[in-house]
Scaffold this motif. Structure first.
Motif, mmCIF file in Angstrom:
data_model
loop_
_atom_site.group_PDB
_atom_site.id
_atom_site.type_symbol
_atom_site.label_atom_id
_atom_site.label_comp_id
_atom_site.label_asym_id
_atom_site.label_seq_id
_atom_site.Cartn_x
_atom_site.Cartn_y
_atom_site.Cartn_z
ATOM 1 N N HIS A 66 0.851 -1.026 0.002
ATOM 2 C CA HIS A 66 -0.508 0.216 -0.041
ATOM 3 C C HIS A 66 0.916 1.151 0.006
ATOM 4 O O HIS A 66 0.469 2.433 -0.738
ATOM 5 N N THR A 69 2.178 1.624 -3.485
ATOM 6 C CA THR A 69 0.776 2.691 -4.341
ATOM 7 C C THR A 69 0.589 3.610 -4.615
ATOM 8 O O THR A 69 0.656 5.137 -5.140
ATOM 9 N N GLN A 70 1.158 4.676 -2.717
ATOM 10 C CA GLN A 70 0.787 5.681 -2.468
ATOM 11 C C GLN A 70 2.203 6.223 -2.588
ATOM 12 O O GLN A 70 1.768 7.378 -3.288
ATOM 13 N N LEU A 73 1.612 7.290 -6.766
ATOM 14 C CA LEU A 73 0.503 8.309 -6.700
ATOM 15 C C LEU A 73 1.244 9.383 -6.448
ATOM 16 O O LEU A 73 0.699 10.468 -7.299
ATOM 17 N N LEU A 74 1.933 9.918 -5.268
ATOM 18 C CA LEU A 74 2.345 10.983 -5.414
ATOM 19 C C LEU A 74 3.252 11.404 -5.999
ATOM 20 O O LEU A 74 3.136 12.981 -6.415
ATOM 21 N N SER A 170 -3.100 11.009 -2.790
ATOM 22 C CA SER A 170 -2.486 9.968 -2.462
ATOM 23 C C SER A 170 -2.585 10.004 -0.948
ATOM 24 O O SER A 170 -2.930 11.053 -0.559
ATOM 25 N N PHE A 171 -1.937 9.138 -0.053
ATOM 26 C CA PHE A 171 -2.718 8.564 1.719
ATOM 27 C C PHE A 171 -3.805 9.438 2.106
ATOM 28 O O PHE A 171 -3.840 9.681 2.372
ATOM 29 N N SER A 172 -4.845 9.186 0.510
ATOM 30 C CA SER A 172 -6.183 9.241 1.045
ATOM 31 C C SER A 172 -6.375 10.880 1.439
ATOM 32 O O SER A 172 -7.195 11.150 2.084
#
Length: 301
Positions: A66, A69-70, A73-74, A170-172
Motif C-alpha cells: 500500500h 502504491t501511495q 500516486l504522489l 495519495s495517502f487518502s
C-alpha cells in the motif's frame, strides 16, 4: 494511540511474555478515555464494544504494498502539478473549451459511481447500474416506489440516485475537481421522459454544511433518440437537507467533490436513464453569472 495498542497486543508479546499485561494495565485508563469507540450508532443498534483497531487487518506485506502504491500516486501528482493545471500545459488549460469527465465504456468506469435508494431507510424502491448495449453507455434503471416505511418516523419515501465517488489523492488526502475554466455542464443522455435532479456537491467549510448541495432539473424527452443537454452552472440553486435556502450563491467551482443524479418525481413505476458521457463546456456566449437574486444576510442600517 491505536498504534500503541497494536504494538502492545502484537504477536511478539504473546509468546509467553507477560510484560505487555503490566503495560496495558498502566495505559488502560488512558486508552479507555481515547476516541477508539464510535460515538454514533443507528437507533436500535447494539453498542459496539469492540475497539475500532481490532477490526483492522494488520499485515506487514500489505502495508508495504500500500505504501508503494501511495508513493507512486504522489509521484504522479507531483509531476502533474509541475506540468500545469490538471496535468496539462498552461496554454492548453486556458484555451480548453470542452472536457470529458466521465465516459462509460467498461466496468471500471461504472466502479467510479455508487447507487442508492430509499431501501436504506426501509423503502421499497430498487435501482441498478450496468453497461448499456455494446458497452457504449451506463444504464441506470429500476423501480420507484413511494410507499412509506411503517417505522413511525419516516414521512416521505420514493427516491433513487447515482453519485460519483469521492476523489482521493495519495495517502487518502482530499481531492477536488476544479471547474473554474468552464461555465456549463454538458451531458449526452437518453431517458424515458421522466425528470431528474442533477446535484453538485462541494467541499464543506464547516461540518454542519455537509448536507449542502447545488441542484438543477434535467428533463428527458423519451423515445429512441439521444439528446445533448447543456446546463449552465449559473442555473444551479443552493439547498440544504432538501430545502431551498433563502441565501443563494453561485457554485464553488474550485471545490467540487461529487456529481449525482436523483429521481423522485412521486410516480410509482419503472424508470431508466442511459448516460453516454458527462463533460464540461465553456460557452462563450453565456454571460450570466447567477440566475437568482442575492442579498446581504445582515442588511446595513
Amino acid at each position: 494511540m491505536a498504534l500503541t495498542v497494536m504494538l502492545l497486543s502484537g504477536a511478539s508479546f504473546h509468546g509467553g511474555c507477560c510484560r505487555h499485561k503490566a503495560l496495558l494495565s498502566l495505559l488502560g485508563p488512558l486508552l479507555s478515555n481515547s476516541k477508539l469507540y464510535s460515538s454514533y450508532r443507528r437507533p436500535g443498534a447494539k453498542p459496539e464494544k469492540k475497539l475500532s483497531w481490532q477490526n483492522a487487518d494488520f499485515n506487514f506485506k500489505k502495508g508495504i504494498d500500500h505504501l508503494k502504491t501511495q508513493l507512486s500516486l504522489l509521484k504522479k501528482e507531483t509531476q502533474d502539478y509541475l506540468l500545469g493545471p490538471g496535468g496539462h500545459p498552461l496554454s492548453q488549460h486556458v484555451l480548453e473549451q470542452t472536457k470529458v469527465l466521465w465516459q462509460f465504456r467498461s466496468q471500471e468506469d461504472l466502479n467510479e459511481w455508487v447507487i442508492s435508494s430509499d431501501a436504506e431507510i426501509g423503502g421499497k424502491s430498487e435501482v441498478y447500474l450496468k453497461l448499456g448495449r455494446n458497452n457504449q453507455a451506463a444504464l441506470l434503471y429500476g423501480t420507484l416506489n413511494t410507499e412509506v416505511p411503517r417505522d413511525g418516523e419516516t414521512k416521505y419515501s420514493g427516491y433513487c440516485s447515482m453519485r460519483s465517488k469521492l476523489p482521493l489523492g495519495s495517502f487518502s488526502r482530499k481531492k477536488y475537481y476544479d471547474w473554474t475554466n468552464f461555465n456549463s455542464l454538458y451531458l449526452r443522455v437518453r431517458g424515458d421522459g421522466r425528470p431528474w435532479m442533477v446535484n453538485i456537491y462541494t467541499d464543506p467549510y464547516f461540518s454542519h454544511q455537509k448536507d449542502d448541495l447545488y441542484s438543477y432539473f434535467m428533463f428527458t424527452r423519451g423515445g429512441p433518440y439521444w439528446e445533448e443537454i447543456k446546463i449552465p452552472f449559473s442555473k444551479f440553486f443552493f439547498s440544504s437537507r432538501g430545502r431551498v435556502q433563502d441565501n443563494q450563491h453561485p457554485v464553488w467551482l474550485d471545490k467540487i467533490r461529487t456529481l449525482g443524479f436523483t429521481i423522485g418525481d412521486k410516480v410509482d413505476g419503472p424508470f431508466q436513464l442511459e448516460i453516454d458521457f458527462i463533460g464540461l463546456f465553456n460557452d462563450r456566449a453565456h454571460r450570466e453569472e447567477f440566475a437568482y437574486e442575492t442579498y446581504d444576510k445582515n442588511t446595513p442600517v
